[in-house]
Write a protein that holds these residues in place. Sequence first.
Motif, short mmCIF file in Angstrom:
data_model
loop_
_atom_site.label_atom_id
_atom_site.label_comp_id
_atom_site.label_asym_id
_atom_site.label_seq_id
_atom_site.Cartn_x
_atom_site.Cartn_y
_atom_site.Cartn_z
N TYR A 27 0.84 -1.20 0.00
CA TYR A 27 0.00 0.00 0.00
C TYR A 27 0.88 1.26 0.00
O TYR A 27 1.94 1.27 0.63
CB TYR A 27 -0.87 0.06 1.26
N TYR B 132 0.44 5.33 1.07
CA TYR B 132 -0.37 6.36 1.72
C TYR B 132 0.41 7.68 1.69
O TYR B 132 1.63 7.68 1.49
CB TYR B 132 -0.66 6.01 3.19
N PHE C 296 -5.08 7.20 1.68
CA PHE C 296 -4.74 6.06 0.84
C PHE C 296 -4.47 6.53 -0.57
O PHE C 296 -5.18 7.38 -1.11
CB PHE C 296 -5.90 5.07 0.86
N TYR D 183 -3.07 0.43 -3.93
CA TYR D 183 -2.95 -0.87 -3.27
C TYR D 183 -2.65 -1.94 -4.31
O TYR D 183 -3.32 -2.02 -5.34
CB TYR D 183 -4.26 -1.16 -2.54
N ASP E 162 -5.45 -1.34 -7.10
CA ASP E 162 -6.55 -0.43 -6.77
C ASP E 162 -5.96 0.98 -6.73
O ASP E 162 -5.27 1.33 -5.78
CB ASP E 162 -7.14 -0.82 -5.42
N GLY F 163 -4.88 -9.55 3.23
CA GLY F 163 -5.33 -8.22 2.84
C GLY F 163 -5.22 -7.18 3.92
O GLY F 163 -5.97 -6.21 3.93
N GLY F 164 -4.31 -7.34 4.83
CA GLY F 164 -4.09 -6.28 5.81
C GLY F 164 -5.00 -6.37 7.01
O GLY F 164 -4.92 -5.53 7.91
N GLN G 176 -1.27 -3.87 8.88
CA GLN G 176 -0.32 -3.44 7.88
C GLN G 176 0.92 -2.91 8.59
O GLN G 176 0.81 -2.23 9.62
CB GLN G 176 -0.94 -2.35 7.00
N PHE G 177 2.08 -3.18 8.01
CA PHE G 177 3.34 -2.78 8.61
C PHE G 177 3.93 -1.64 7.76
O PHE G 177 4.14 -1.82 6.57
CB PHE G 177 4.29 -3.97 8.69
N PHE G 178 4.20 -0.54 8.42
CA PHE G 178 4.59 0.67 7.71
C PHE G 178 6.09 0.88 7.69
O PHE G 178 6.80 0.54 8.66
CB PHE G 178 3.93 1.90 8.36
#
Lengths: 115, 114
Positions: A33, A35, A45, A48, A56, A99-100, A104-106
């Motif tokens: 993803y 952001y 967002f 993705y 997406d 799918g998170g 989710q790991f940033f």
Amino acid sequence: GAGVSQSPSNKVTEKGKDVELRCDPISGHTALYWYRQSLGQGLEFLIYFQGNSAPDKSGLPSDRFSAERTGGSVSTLTIQRTQQEDSAVYLCASSSARGGEVGQFFGPGTRLTVL
Amino acid sequence: AQSVTQLDSQVPVFEEAPVELRCNYSSSVSVYLFWYVQYPNQGLQLLLKYLSGSTLVESINGFEAEFNKSQTSFHLRKPSVHISDTAEYFCAVILPGGRRALTFGSGTRLQVQP
């Protein structure tokens, strides 16, 4: 590596120039993803990727923004003809195949400044 | 579409005092709920999440959050805060089966004072 990495950590560019931001997700994570974090808009967002499915792109703010993911791993976010309003921290995150939903790991982000 | 509201932009509190950071969401269907923390000059870290089951979820550093379906809330609490808890806290949701991206609230800056 153990976490999501992003490069560069800081990028200063002039208005009208193109920039490329890179993200290396956690090994084995199929979802990726992008952001954007800015003072005026908060966390938004952008795009993705999940495996080999079509990305997406519903969060991309304009057609100057694009992203690709090569080989299901590294991703590059490209901003063409940068504008001052593009100044923000660009965050990448990855997650496992669920799918998170498990989190989710940033990465640490790339701080983009457009002069 | 879902949305997330964090009413308090800043919450100042003294060390060892309790704190509650409020989060309300708007969605016509069930969602998954998350709290992320961002320490100064660092990236976002997952603090805790609610997917299903017990409505009270806990983190390893003493925070907890309770999912309240009737009030569409997921408030974050800690009975005794430390200086090191000073950070920005973001509430977020994911719509199961839909777009897998997080929708974030505007964040709450927790400022712990000695």
